[in-house]
Design an enzyme around this catalytic site. Structure first.
Site, PDB file in Angstrom:
ATOM      1  N   GLY A 107      -0.547   5.481   6.593  1.00 34.76           N
ATOM      2  CA  GLY A 107       0.748   5.838   7.599  1.00 34.76           C
ATOM      3  C   GLY A 107       1.417   7.070   7.282  1.00 34.76           C
ATOM      4  O   GLY A 107       1.885   7.404   6.353  1.00 34.76           O
ATOM      5  N   GLU A 160       0.784  -1.195   0.271  1.00 40.40           N
ATOM      6  CA  GLU A 160      -0.129   0.066  -0.120  1.00 40.40           C
ATOM      7  C   GLU A 160       0.928   1.365  -0.052  1.00 40.40           C
ATOM      8  O   GLU A 160       0.609   2.040  -0.652  1.00 40.40           O
ATOM      9  CB  GLU A 160      -0.993  -0.211   1.106  1.00 40.40           C
ATOM     10  CG  GLU A 160      -1.797   1.222   1.576  1.00 40.40           C
ATOM     11  CD  GLU A 160      -2.821   1.137   2.371  1.00 40.40           C
ATOM     12  OE1 GLU A 160      -3.382   2.139   2.812  1.00 40.40           O
ATOM     13  OE2 GLU A 160      -2.923   0.159   3.017  1.00 40.40           O
TER      14      GLU A 160
END
Length: 381
Positions: free
Chosen positions: A366, A244
């Site tokens: 993140g 990702e």
């Protein structure tokens, strides 16, 4: 520059995809931005041409090709507009959870329609009170006979309005110690009783990408929809977050390259004081600086993609690429808007949209601060 992971067949594929997008996406993209959603019909057209989930095995309807084809798709979609990010999320972030951890029955049940675009997927991790700190999610799923009873709320969910299938990170053991040992992944289907959508969120950028709140109120999810094993959800998330984050880096690099191209064209045509502004030393220096950063970013990224495709350990390098390339893209968006002058602040110029769209890349998958924490830890701090 020749990409380390691409062969002739990838470039033939890129040309076909670009031709498809020139017909089916570019002419309509601004309309989709205004309507604040990508139509499902476009998803189905992508699926019909084999542009969704290309690495899924042929027995489930995919093409079974290497991940280089996915890289090409994500680069070309980003060149159209960042609002198409939900397609990459579907094909290269959500579906890999099912192919890696799903049972044969689950794969047979879900994958074929994901490949055709009939089923659109999402993954629900973030909550109003838990973002990067996934071990502290509050959504619970308690087994009661043949069903899990799911309660909680998720937010900032990409594809949240369209999604027919949502992988939900939840606590099947809320009292587990350490906390992350209680996290599991449940697959929630659109018609599940007790599952509803909250607001379609009004974002600064990515206007055509549907982002929503998801609400679970005593939602009954069949125990057969548990993905993998109970208590291993956190482990699965950490494993798949690497791809990702790599996708975010790929999109940021492609965006930077596109912004540079459009700005190069603009500075050559825009006149000031009787000459193109490309004749001014400041413009030349700014373009030279951006060209250097883009070229260096591409070299690092291409090597990283090749290593990822060879299944090498790339956690540290992915973290580096994610934070550095997204920061570079943000910087380039600012510089390119400045070189456009007042016109750059007008919505009819693409750089304005790019300037709005790029900042979130340093937040999702993140935050860049988390990326630096990972790098520091791996340096021995």
């Amino acid at each position: 520059m020749k990409h380390l992971y691409l062969q002739e067949e990838h470039e033939i594929f890129r040309k076909a995809l670009r031709k498809f997008l020139e017909k089916e996406a570019y002419p309509f993209y601004e309309q989709w931005e205004e309507e604040r959603i990508i139509p499902r019909a476009f998803w189905e057209k992508m699926g019909a041409q084999g542009y969704l989930c290309p690495d899924v095995d042929e027995k489930y309807g995919g093409s079974g090709v290497d991940w280089g084809f996915s890289v090409v798709i994500n680069e070309e979609l980003e060149r159209v507009g960042s609002g198409l990010v939900g397609i990459g999320l579907h094909s290269d972030i959500v579906i890999p959870y099912i192919t890696a951890f799903g049972t044969e029955e689950q794969k047979t049940r879900w994958l074929p329609k994901c490949v055709t675009g009939e089923t659109i997927t999402a993954i629900a991790m973030t909550e109003p009170g838990a973002g990067s700190d996934l071990a502290n999610i509050q959504t619970t799923a308690i087994l009661d006979g043949d069903h899990y009873v799911l309660n909680g709320q998720k937010t900032f969910i990409t594809n949240g309005i369209h999604a027919d299938l949502v992988i939900v990170a939840c606590k099947t053991d809320p009292k587990a110690t350490p906390k992350h040992k209680g996290v599991s992944l449940l697959v929630v289907e659109r018609d599940t009783v007790g599952f509803s959508r909250g607001r379609k969120l009004n974002k600064v950028g990515l206007h055509s990408q549907d982002t929503a709140e998801l609400i679970f109120e005593d939602a009954k999810v069949p125990k057969e929809n548990l993905l993998g094993e109970e208590g291993k959800g956190f482990q699965y998330l950490m494993e798949k977050l690497q791809q990702e984050r790599l996708l975010v880096a790929i999109a940021a690099q492609a965006a930077a390259e596109k912004m540079f191209e459009m700005t190069m064209s603009y500075v050559k045509s825009r006149q000031a004081f009787g000459v193109p502004i490309s004749k001014f030393q400041n413009t030349q220096f700014k373009m030279a600086e951006m060209a250097t950063e883009i070229e260096m970013g591409r070299a690092f990224l291409d090597q990283l993609i090749a290593e990822h495709m060879n299944k090498q350990e790339v956690v540290n390098k992915v973290s580096m690429a994610k934070w550095k390339l997204t920061e570079t893209a943000r910087k380039i968006a600012t510089e390119c808007m400045q070189l456009h002058g007042g016109y750059g602040y007008m919505e009819e110029y693409e750089i304005a949209r790019r300037y709005r769209d790029i900042p979130v890349a340093s937040i999702y998958a993140g935050t860049n601060e988390i990326m630096k924490t990972i790098i520091a830890k791996n340096l021995g701090f």
